[in-house]
Design a protein around this motif. Structure first.
Motif, PDB file in Angstrom:
ATOM      1  N   VAL A 320       0.836  -1.201   0.000  1.00 35.34           N
ATOM      2  CA  VAL A 320       0.000   0.000   0.000  1.00 35.34           C
ATOM      3  C   VAL A 320       0.871   1.251   0.000  1.00 35.34           C
ATOM      4  O   VAL A 320       0.583   2.228  -0.704  1.00 35.34           O
ATOM      5  CB  VAL A 320      -0.945  -0.008   1.219  1.00 35.34           C
ATOM      6  CG1 VAL A 320      -1.721   1.317   1.301  1.00 35.34           C
ATOM      7  CG2 VAL A 320      -1.916  -1.172   1.139  1.00 35.34           C
ATOM      8  N   ARG A 324       0.778   4.059  -2.944  1.00 32.79           N
ATOM      9  CA  ARG A 324       0.400   5.438  -2.616  1.00 32.79           C
ATOM     10  C   ARG A 324       1.577   6.396  -2.776  1.00 32.79           C
ATOM     11  O   ARG A 324       1.570   7.493  -2.241  1.00 32.79           O
ATOM     12  CB  ARG A 324      -0.158   5.524  -1.187  1.00 32.79           C
ATOM     13  CG  ARG A 324      -1.471   4.781  -1.004  1.00 32.79           C
ATOM     14  CD  ARG A 324      -2.573   5.426  -1.850  1.00 32.79           C
ATOM     15  NE  ARG A 324      -3.761   4.585  -1.927  1.00 32.79           N
ATOM     16  CZ  ARG A 324      -4.006   3.716  -2.875  1.00 32.79           C
ATOM     17  NH1 ARG A 324      -3.128   3.559  -3.861  1.00 32.79           N
ATOM     18  NH2 ARG A 324      -5.095   3.006  -2.902  1.00 32.79           N
ATOM     19  N   GLN A 330      -1.457   9.130   3.319  1.00 32.89           N
ATOM     20  CA  GLN A 330      -2.450   8.368   2.563  1.00 32.89           C
ATOM     21  C   GLN A 330      -2.410   6.886   2.905  1.00 32.89           C
ATOM     22  O   GLN A 330      -3.444   6.219   2.967  1.00 32.89           O
ATOM     23  CB  GLN A 330      -2.215   8.570   1.061  1.00 32.89           C
ATOM     24  CG  GLN A 330      -2.529   9.976   0.574  1.00 32.89           C
ATOM     25  CD  GLN A 330      -2.352  10.123  -0.921  1.00 32.89           C
ATOM     26  OE1 GLN A 330      -2.099   9.147  -1.621  1.00 32.89           O
ATOM     27  NE2 GLN A 330      -2.471  11.344  -1.418  1.00 32.89           N
ATOM     28  N   THR A 331      -1.193   6.363   3.139  1.00 34.54           N
ATOM     29  CA  THR A 331      -1.073   4.942   3.489  1.00 34.54           C
ATOM     30  C   THR A 331      -1.734   4.653   4.828  1.00 34.54           C
ATOM     31  O   THR A 331      -2.473   3.667   4.984  1.00 34.54           O
ATOM     32  CB  THR A 331       0.410   4.537   3.537  1.00 34.54           C
ATOM     33  OG1 THR A 331       1.016   4.826   2.276  1.00 34.54           O
ATOM     34  CG2 THR A 331       0.557   3.058   3.840  1.00 34.54           C
ATOM     35  N   GLU A 334      -5.520   4.669   4.434  1.00 35.20           N
ATOM     36  CA  GLU A 334      -6.060   3.484   3.773  1.00 35.20           C
ATOM     37  C   GLU A 334      -6.010   2.260   4.671  1.00 35.20           C
ATOM     38  O   GLU A 334      -6.912   1.431   4.660  1.00 35.20           O
ATOM     39  CB  GLU A 334      -5.314   3.215   2.468  1.00 35.20           C
ATOM     40  CG  GLU A 334      -5.825   1.965   1.763  1.00 35.20           C
ATOM     41  CD  GLU A 334      -5.479   1.947   0.294  1.00 35.20           C
ATOM     42  OE1 GLU A 334      -5.421   0.852  -0.282  1.00 35.20           O
ATOM     43  OE2 GLU A 334      -5.262   3.034  -0.283  1.00 35.20           O
ATOM     44  N   LEU A 335      -4.928   2.138   5.430  1.00 40.26           N
ATOM     45  CA  LEU A 335      -4.785   0.975   6.314  1.00 40.26           C
ATOM     46  C   LEU A 335      -5.531   1.142   7.637  1.00 40.26           C
ATOM     47  O   LEU A 335      -5.619   0.182   8.419  1.00 40.26           O
ATOM     48  CB  LEU A 335      -3.307   0.714   6.601  1.00 40.26           C
ATOM     49  CG  LEU A 335      -2.455   0.269   5.398  1.00 40.26           C
ATOM     50  CD1 LEU A 335      -0.982   0.228   5.783  1.00 40.26           C
ATOM     51  CD2 LEU A 335      -2.906  -1.091   4.898  1.00 40.26           C
ATOM     52  N   CYS A 336      -6.042   2.376   7.860  1.00 42.35           N
ATOM     53  CA  CYS A 336      -6.759   2.667   9.120  1.00 42.35           C
ATOM     54  C   CYS A 336      -5.859   2.418  10.340  1.00 42.35           C
ATOM     55  O   CYS A 336      -6.263   1.761  11.311  1.00 42.35           O
ATOM     56  CB  CYS A 336      -8.041   1.848   9.218  1.00 42.35           C
ATOM     57  SG  CYS A 336      -9.220   2.184   7.892  1.00 42.35           S
TER      58      CYS A 336
END
Length: 397
Positions: A320, A324, A330-331, A334-336
């Motif tokens: 990821v 990204r 942003q990573t 996305e990975l929360c």
């Protein structure tokens, strides 16, 4: 011979001229024909139909009795209709001519028939139409299907010759296809196999011309300069599923085989890499194309990430992060995960692989290793079969 028959027979020459003129004025196909064709072949066909109507009128005595047309009459109509189909006359033009002719015939009947003759003569006209039109339509459609099947066979042969680099000029002439200098050679991949007719219709509608396509190999030749991404987007809507496509330009017909090979390689890469649906060219996967060359280098490059085999969550984080653009914010979104958690994971990746993501050259090596990992395949990767870990696996030290 009835008096009505005699009166209509005297008007047939004028009737034919009126029908020809109206067909030229009201039916676009006839309007585009040369004057000599209208006054020759078209006029003869209309006169022949009038002869059948006169015979039916004579046999009924104007009373409506008797059959409208005999088997011989229908046979002639079927033969004429098949011939019109073979001459590429559209069925709608044929039907328009019959209806215009029937209207002119009826108008003339109202002018020359006595009150007691009109109902029977009108009934005879309707009976003739009822007998003739279904036979005409069926014969025309059958002939068109035969022509369409032959056209498809010739077009497949033409496309096969172009893709193989064989002589194509004679086939192009038979298929009535002008082989232009430049083409977009496009290879397609679908989630599930859509109906060939639906795909063909979508391509033809988008380009405005019949597109040469091999529906088994799923490769098509589009006119040079075509909006291939737009076509792919349209095709996705028409077939109701995601579509991946790869395109390569061919500046001359002789270059079509190499363009087809390039499109096929790009599409294969896109599918192996799990890229999202859309249209791709070689420039979009240039690095991956070079990395995909077989050899020990690809395996050794993929092996750079072997230390992450037992830590699937780290491998997923790394993937990821690379996708990204090495953007931490942003990573993490996305990975929360918290930014501190992301930093910890990336530090673990560096510690296990010996490659520092903060060093540009080593970061590029890691990105290439991820691509190599996708391309090399489990069988080539030193016998390892469990490459892809689960993103949901619990973290461990």
């Amino acid at each position: 011979m009835s008096e009505l028959h005699a009166r209509m027979a005297a008007r047939v020459g004028d009737l034919t001229a009126v029908v020809v003129a109206r067909c030229a004025a009201e039916a676009p196909f006839y309007g585009a024909l040369p004057r000599a064709t209208l006054q020759g072949e078209v006029a003869r066909s209309i006169a022949a139909v009038h002869a059948l109507l006169l015979r039916a009128l004579r046999d009924s005595g104007g009373s409506g009795g008797g059959g409208p047309m005999g088997p011989g009459d229908l046979t002639r109509l079927i033969e004429w209709s098949a011939r019109r189909a073979e001459e590429r006359v559209p069925l709608e033009a044929v039907i328009a001519a019959y209806l215009i002719g029937a209207e002119v015939w009826w108008q003339t009947l109202t002018e020359v028939a006595e009150p007691g003759e009109l109902a029977g003569a009108g009934g005879k006209l309707l009976a003739c139409l009822h007998a003739a039109l279904p036979a005409v339509v069926l014969a025309h459609q059958n002939a068109q299907e035969d022509l369409h099947s032959e056209d498809k066979r010739v077009r497949r042969a033409l496309l096969g010759a172009l893709l193989a680099g064989r002589p194509y000029e004679e086939l192009a002439g038979v298929a009535r296809v002008a082989v232009v200098g430049e083409y977009e050679v496009v290879a397609f991949a679908f989630e599930s196999e859509p109906p060939s007719r639906l795909v063909q219709s979508s391509l033809d509608a988008f380009t405005g011309i019949p597109v040469l396509m091999d529906h088994v190999a799923r490769i098509a030749l589009l006119p040079g300069g075509s909006d291939v991404p737009g076509l792919v987007a349209r095709l996705e809507k028409d077939v109701g599923q995601p579509v991946r496509a790869a395109a390569a330009r061919s500046s001359v017909p002789a270059a079509i085989p190499s363009a087809a090979q390039e499109a096929g390689r790009v599409l294969d890469l896109v599918r192996r890499l799990g890229r999202p649906p859309g249209c791709y060219r070689l420039d979009d996967v240039l690095l991956e194309h070079q990395l995909a060359r077989p050899g020990d280098g690809l395996v050794r490059l993929a092996a750079k990430l072997d230390p992450l085999e037992e830590h699937p969550y780290l491998l997923e984080t790394l993937r990821v992060f690379v996708e990204r653009g090495l953007n931490r914010r942003q990573t993490a979104l996305e990975l929360c995960v918290h930014r501190n958690t992301l930093d910890y994971r990336l530090q673990r990746v560096s510690a296990l692989t010996g490659l520092d993501l903060a060093v540009p050259a080593q970061a590029r090596l890691i990105q290439a290793a991820l691509v190599a990992r996708d391309l090399a395949g489990p069988a080539d990767h030193r016998g390892v079969t469990g490459w892809q870990g689960s993103a949901g696996a619990p973290e461990s030290g």
